[in-house]
Design an enzyme around this catalytic site. Structure first.
Site, short mmCIF file in Angstrom:
data_model
loop_
_atom_site.label_atom_id
_atom_site.label_comp_id
_atom_site.label_asym_id
_atom_site.label_seq_id
_atom_site.Cartn_x
_atom_site.Cartn_y
_atom_site.Cartn_z
N LYS A 116 20.35 12.38 32.79
CA LYS A 116 20.44 11.05 32.62
C LYS A 116 18.93 10.74 32.39
O LYS A 116 17.95 10.89 32.91
CB LYS A 116 20.67 10.36 33.72
CG LYS A 116 20.63 8.84 33.37
CD LYS A 116 20.43 7.52 34.61
CE LYS A 116 19.13 7.47 34.60
NZ LYS A 116 18.24 6.81 33.59
N GLY A 148 9.67 10.94 38.36
CA GLY A 148 9.74 9.59 38.23
C GLY A 148 8.71 9.33 39.38
O GLY A 148 8.03 10.25 39.94
N GLU A 201 -0.89 4.24 42.27
CA GLU A 201 -0.56 4.58 40.85
C GLU A 201 -0.46 3.63 40.10
O GLU A 201 0.66 2.87 40.33
CB GLU A 201 0.48 5.63 40.96
CG GLU A 201 0.72 6.39 39.67
CD GLU A 201 1.85 7.38 39.49
OE1 GLU A 201 2.80 7.09 40.07
OE2 GLU A 201 1.54 8.40 38.94
N CYS A 244 1.68 11.42 35.25
CA CYS A 244 1.86 11.39 36.57
C CYS A 244 0.37 12.11 36.99
O CYS A 244 -0.03 11.90 37.95
CB CYS A 244 2.86 12.11 36.88
SG CYS A 244 3.43 13.55 36.14
N GLU A 266 9.46 15.82 41.28
CA GLU A 266 8.12 15.61 40.58
C GLU A 266 7.53 14.14 40.46
O GLU A 266 8.19 13.35 39.72
CB GLU A 266 8.18 16.39 39.06
CG GLU A 266 6.78 16.96 38.74
CD GLU A 266 6.10 15.97 37.79
OE1 GLU A 266 5.33 15.06 38.11
OE2 GLU A 266 6.32 16.19 36.51
#
Ligand code: ADP
Length: 498
Positions: free
Chosen positions: A196, A249, A402, A305, A271
């Protein structure tokens, strides 16, 4: 007026289609018939429509992937044949590089030159690299002791078998490359996949689906269901006939995935986010460390990331480095990815624009000093100024959380002890950068930093051969390199008394 670069006509035409998703060898609509629009983040304008998949479509895709795993040609194909198909996928990615780069620019916003120079060749290289593993993911022979059967003799070995049907949910920051990172090791191990893509950036993944079929991938081995996280991602993560879920994500959604996976205890790899320290020692070469520090945060508009979002600078050179990075920030050419001189494109969506400008406002309210940037750029599309913030502390949202945008906080440090405790004071542990000419200091610091990747005198260096993943809340498992195969391999011990 900035000149437009020659983005590919085929890419523009592909983007403008009414798209279908891939289940088996067929391009199909969502069972509900619903669609959603994907946008150009440089303008906010609609690019094309995409099926809005939901649990019915996920069910169908999982059934198809199961059949392909258990009884399709993939199940019995020789490893070298699998490898040849995967290598061909890499070749075709290169052959269609301009079209794929165009789709990344239109759908994600990144500069076309960057997509063409980085995203496309890295994607191809990942398939090429992983194609070689098809013939090499073998088990080993073992010499057991079995102390309670002292007179017996044994022949024992391990088999490496594919984990089965794999669900893969990917983000929007490197749409094509993230698809490759996930698909490469899964296919090399002989798994079948339901993928997806992110709802913000489905286009390059759909084009990759066409490429994979053209390369000879048997029907049903990779299925692509487009749609939103809660509607299509959640049923995939929860599905009882999925053997493993791989997710890239946010840490927040990673935790939801983990809970969804508990139903059938499927394997999970994650991750997730990062708040990576980038460390500049006083003896570093400032001519490379300063642009390196700017690139560490501003590459891909900070939507990495692994972005070097916490910059630590040794006291003696603090003012010079802050001034240098701020200077870089002010000179970065921000604009649509299709302009020839653009160095930084828009954020991917209105939601990200709101999120990042929300952080900037909170920084101001909490007393951070804005050294460069600090606000939205222009009033069309989702652009944000490259931003440097000083005078922050770990309690401030801008330093603790973040941001996933072009915003760096800068802090001075005295020595390696002070530095390592500050650098490790984060819930995340994805990556770190170290800039120094002192070899022992570099490696001593690298040992002390809790992160899955440490770059010395460089940053954002990724390669198909280098394992990547996080300590702490940055995730579970490693992508790329030989380690990625472990995520898709079941190990079976076979013991024979002889
Ligand atoms: P971001 O916050 O950067 O958009 P997300 O973690 O929300 O990143 O999204 C990454 C991927 O996870 C996307 O493909 C998205 O559709 C999917 N996703 C979001 N929420 C869920 C969920 N509840 N279950 C499964 N997948 C989800």
């Amino acid at each position: 007026m900035a000149t437009e670069v020659q983005i590919s006509e085929r890419g523009t035409e592909f983007a403008a289609d009414d798209h279908q998703m891939l289940i088996g060898g067929d391009w199909v609509n969502a069972a509900s018939g619903k669609t959603f629009e994907t946008y150009d983040p440089a303008t906010g304008e609609n690019l094309g429509t995409v099926p809005q998949g939901s649990s019915e479509d996920i069910d169908r895709a999982v059934r198809t992937a199961r059949a392909a795993f258990e009884s399709g040609p993939w199940a019995t194909m020789k490893p070298s044949e699998r490898g040849r198909i995967m290598h061909k996928i890499g070749d075709l990615v290169l052959d269609n590089g301009e079209e794929l780069a165009t789709l990344e620019t239109l759908d994600n916003g990144k500069p076309y030159a960057v997509a063409l120079a980085a995203d496309v060749p890295l994607t191809a290289d990942l398939f090429h690299y992983m194609s070689g593993w098809c013939t090499k993911n073998g088990g080993s022979t073992i010499s057991p002791n079995v102390p309670y059967m002292p007179d017996a003799e044994w022949h024992a070995y391990t088999l490496h078998e594919p984990v089965g049907v794999v669900g893969q949910i990917i983000p929007w920051n490197f749409p094509l490359l993230m698809a490759a990172w996930k698909l490469g090791p899964a296919l090399a191990c002989g798994c079948t996949v339901v993928m997806k893509p992110a709802e913000q950036t489905p286009l390059s993944c759909l084009r990759l689906g066409e490429i994979m079929l053209e390369a000879g991938l048997p029907e049903g081995v990779v299925n692509i269901v487009t749609g939103f996280g809660e509607e299509a991602g959640a049923p995939l993560a929860a599905h009882d006939d999925v053997d493993k879920i791989a997710f890239t994500g946010s840490t927040e959604v990673g935790k939801i995935i983990l809970q969804a996976a508990a139903g059938n205890l499927k394997k999970v790899s994650l991750e997730l986010g990062g708040k990576s320290p980038n460390i500049v020692y006083a003896d570093s070469e400032l001519e490379t460390a300063i642009p390196g520090a700017a690139n560490a945060i501003f590459f891909n508009h900070g939507q990495c990331c692994a972005a070097g979002s916490r910059l630590f600078v040794q006291e003696k050179i603090y003012d010079d480095v802050v001034a240098g990075v701020a200077d870089h920030a002010k000179n970065i050419k921000v604009g649509p990815g299709s302009n020839a001189d653009t160095e930084m494109g828009p954020l991917v969506s209105q939601e990200q624009l709101d999120r990042v400008t929300g952080f900037l406002e909170s920084g101001e309210t909490e007393g951070a000093e804005t050294v460069a940037g600090g606000k939205r750029h222009g009033d069309r599309g989702y652009f944000v100024e490259p931003t440097v913030l000083a005078g922050t502390n770990p309690k401030m949202k801008v330093e603790a959380e973040e941001i996933f945008g072009p915003v760096v906080t800068v802090k001075p440090f005295k020595d390696v002890d002070e530095l390592t405790s500050a650098a490790n004071a984060s819930a995340y542990g994805l990556a770190a950068g170290i800039w120094t000419n002192n070899l022992s200091l570099a490696h001593r610091t690298a040992k002390r930093i809790k992160a899955g990747t440490v770059w010395v005198n460089c940053y954002n260096v990724f390669d198909a051969s280098l394992p990547f993943g996080g300590y702490k809340q940055s995730g579970w498992g490693r992508e790329m390199g030989a380690e990625a195969l472990e995520l898709y391999t079941e190990v079976k011990s076979v013991v024979t008394q002889i």
